[in-house]
Design a protein around this motif. Structure first.
Motif, PDB file in Angstrom:
ATOM      1  N   TYR A   1       0.828  -1.205   0.000  1.00 39.12           N
ATOM      2  CA  TYR A   1       0.000   0.000   0.000  1.00 39.12           C
ATOM      3  C   TYR A   1       0.867   1.261   0.000  1.00 39.12           C
ATOM      4  CZ  TYR A   1      -4.546  -2.246   0.541  1.00 39.12           C
ATOM      5  OH  TYR A   1      -5.702  -2.961   0.320  1.00 39.12           O
TER       6      TYR A   1
ATOM      7  N   ALA B   1       0.712   4.250  -2.683  1.00 35.74           N
ATOM      8  CA  ALA B   1       0.561   5.670  -2.357  1.00 35.74           C
ATOM      9  C   ALA B   1       1.580   6.514  -3.124  1.00 35.74           C
ATOM     10  CB  ALA B   1       0.718   5.876  -0.852  1.00 35.74           C
TER      11      ALA B   1
ATOM     12  N   ALA C   1     -12.798   2.219   5.418  1.00 39.64           N
ATOM     13  CA  ALA C   1     -11.381   1.869   5.297  1.00 39.64           C
ATOM     14  C   ALA C   1     -11.101   1.201   3.953  1.00 39.64           C
ATOM     15  CB  ALA C   1     -10.966   0.952   6.444  1.00 39.64           C
TER      16      ALA C   1
ATOM     17  N   HIS D   1      -8.419   2.629   1.075  1.00 41.92           N
ATOM     18  CA  HIS D   1      -7.330   1.878   0.450  1.00 41.92           C
ATOM     19  C   HIS D   1      -7.582   1.681  -1.046  1.00 41.92           C
ATOM     20  CE1 HIS D   1      -5.905   1.397   4.452  1.00 41.92           C
ATOM     21  NE2 HIS D   1      -6.836   0.537   4.817  1.00 41.92           N
TER      22      HIS D   1
ATOM     23  N   ILE E   1      -6.551   4.726  -2.995  1.00 43.03           N
ATOM     24  CA  ILE E   1      -5.098   4.757  -3.192  1.00 43.03           C
ATOM     25  C   ILE E   1      -4.691   3.851  -4.355  1.00 43.03           C
ATOM     26  CG2 ILE E   1      -2.887   4.060  -2.186  1.00 43.03           C
ATOM     27  CD1 ILE E   1      -3.659   6.530  -0.832  1.00 43.03           C
ATOM     28  N   THR E   2      -5.142   2.603  -4.310  1.00 40.13           N
ATOM     29  CA  THR E   2      -4.734   1.664  -5.359  1.00 40.13           C
ATOM     30  C   THR E   2      -5.339   2.038  -6.708  1.00 40.13           C
ATOM     31  OG1 THR E   2      -6.545   0.154  -4.756  1.00 40.13           O
ATOM     32  CG2 THR E   2      -4.389  -0.227  -3.738  1.00 40.13           C
TER      33      THR E   2
ATOM     34  N   GLU F   1      -6.124   2.439  12.970  1.00 45.57           N
ATOM     35  CA  GLU F   1      -6.504   2.856  11.616  1.00 45.57           C
ATOM     36  C   GLU F   1      -6.706   4.367  11.561  1.00 45.57           C
ATOM     37  OE1 GLU F   1      -7.460   1.072   7.692  1.00 45.57           O
ATOM     38  OE2 GLU F   1      -6.634   0.271   9.553  1.00 45.57           O
TER      39      GLU F   1
ATOM     40  N   LEU G   1      -4.393   6.546   9.083  1.00 45.39           N
ATOM     41  CA  LEU G   1      -4.963   7.205   7.910  1.00 45.39           C
ATOM     42  C   LEU G   1      -4.819   8.720   7.993  1.00 45.39           C
ATOM     43  CD1 LEU G   1      -8.171   5.105   7.127  1.00 45.39           C
ATOM     44  CD2 LEU G   1      -5.804   4.768   6.387  1.00 45.39           C
TER      45      LEU G   1
ATOM     46  N   TYR H   1       2.128   4.308   6.033  1.00 45.16           N
ATOM     47  CA  TYR H   1       1.370   3.089   5.722  1.00 45.16           C
ATOM     48  C   TYR H   1       2.018   1.884   6.401  1.00 45.16           C
ATOM     49  CZ  TYR H   1      -2.650   2.990   2.564  1.00 45.16           C
ATOM     50  OH  TYR H   1      -3.922   3.030   2.044  1.00 45.16           O
TER      51      TYR H   1
ATOM     52  N   MET I   1       0.333  -0.479   9.342  1.00 43.18           N
ATOM     53  CA  MET I   1       0.113  -1.909   9.168  1.00 43.18           C
ATOM     54  C   MET I   1       0.902  -2.725  10.183  1.00 43.18           C
ATOM     55  SD  MET I   1      -2.202  -2.447   7.008  1.00 43.18           S
ATOM     56  CE  MET I   1      -3.092  -1.713   5.628  1.00 43.18           C
TER      57      MET I   1
END
Length: 227
Positions: A96, A100, A135, A139, A142-143, A177, A181, A200, A204
């Motif tokens: 991730y 980003a 959430a 994500h 971002i992807t 989280e 974030l 990130y 995680m």
């Protein structure tokens, strides 16, 4: 084999993927203990399926470390390796974080504002279902902005370790989280890809710690005493 209400909430399934989720939840809830033989016929009956989806599920679960299949004996539940759990979330953070950085390089219009709105919504709800949905959207934004099919391929190959709503089953993850974030949004607004990737990874890793704590409490880690 008696089932508790948590397992009975699952509706009847037909695919190997859904059967795998069901079995993982039985393990996570302690209804199948480390070292216990997986009762394939009983599971097939409970789910209203043939043994084929159950066998498919067990092959997938062996590949991800949940069970070991022994020739002519069946499948047996494994205790999970703590470092493997931590590695799982470390890899999520790396992938991730890379996404980003790639998203910033793509200069997707409106991305930072979208991320800020999602992070703000996460900071203002305590509902696990809403938290999970928000959430996932964060994500995915971002992807999606990274526009890299290879990133999506890698993420699809990394199935989740927690079989169900992550924030319901790992409550400490909510604060992790939120903090993570918020820091990621701050870095993205500054167009600082390296900082976004660092945040990130940091988030995680914290989530990996939280999952390890829950798994240890449930007696699912190697060397952990079951309650």
């Amino acid at each position: 084999m008696a089932r508790t209400s948590s397992a009975q909430r699952f509706v009847r399934r037909s695919s190997g993927n859904d059967a795998a989720l069901y079995i993982r939840r039985l393990i996570f809830d302690g209804e199948l203990q480390p070292g216990e033989r997986v009762p394939q016929d009983e599971l097939a009956h409970e789910l209203g399926v043939s043994r084929i989806p159950i066998r498919e599920a067990l092959i997938a679960l062996e590949n991800s470390g949940w069970v070991t299949i022994e020739l002519h004996r069946g499948a047996f539940v494994n205790a999970l390796d703590e470092q493997a759990v931590r590695d799982h979330y470390e890899l999520f953070g790396l992938v991730y974080g890379f996404a980003a950085k790639r998203a910033l390089a793509r200069r997707s219009p409106g991305l930072q504002d979208e991320l800020a709105k999602l992070a703000d919504a996460i900071n203002h709800t305590d509902d696990p279902e809403e938290l999970e949905s928000l959430a996932i959207s964060f994500h995915a934004a971002i992807t999606g902005a990274a526009r890299s099919p290879r990133i999506n391929v890698v993420l699809r190959a990394m199935s989740g370790l927690v079989p169900g709503n992550f924030f319901e089953l790992v409550p400490a993850a909510i604060e992790g989280e939120r903090r993570g974030l918020t820091a990621i949004v701050r870095a993205m607004k500054r167009r600082d890809g390296d900082r976004a990737a660092t945040e990130y990874l940091r988030m995680m890793r914290r989530q990996g710690d939280n999952v390890v704590t829950v798994l240890r409490e449930r007696g699912l880690l190697e060397g952990a005493a079951s309650g």
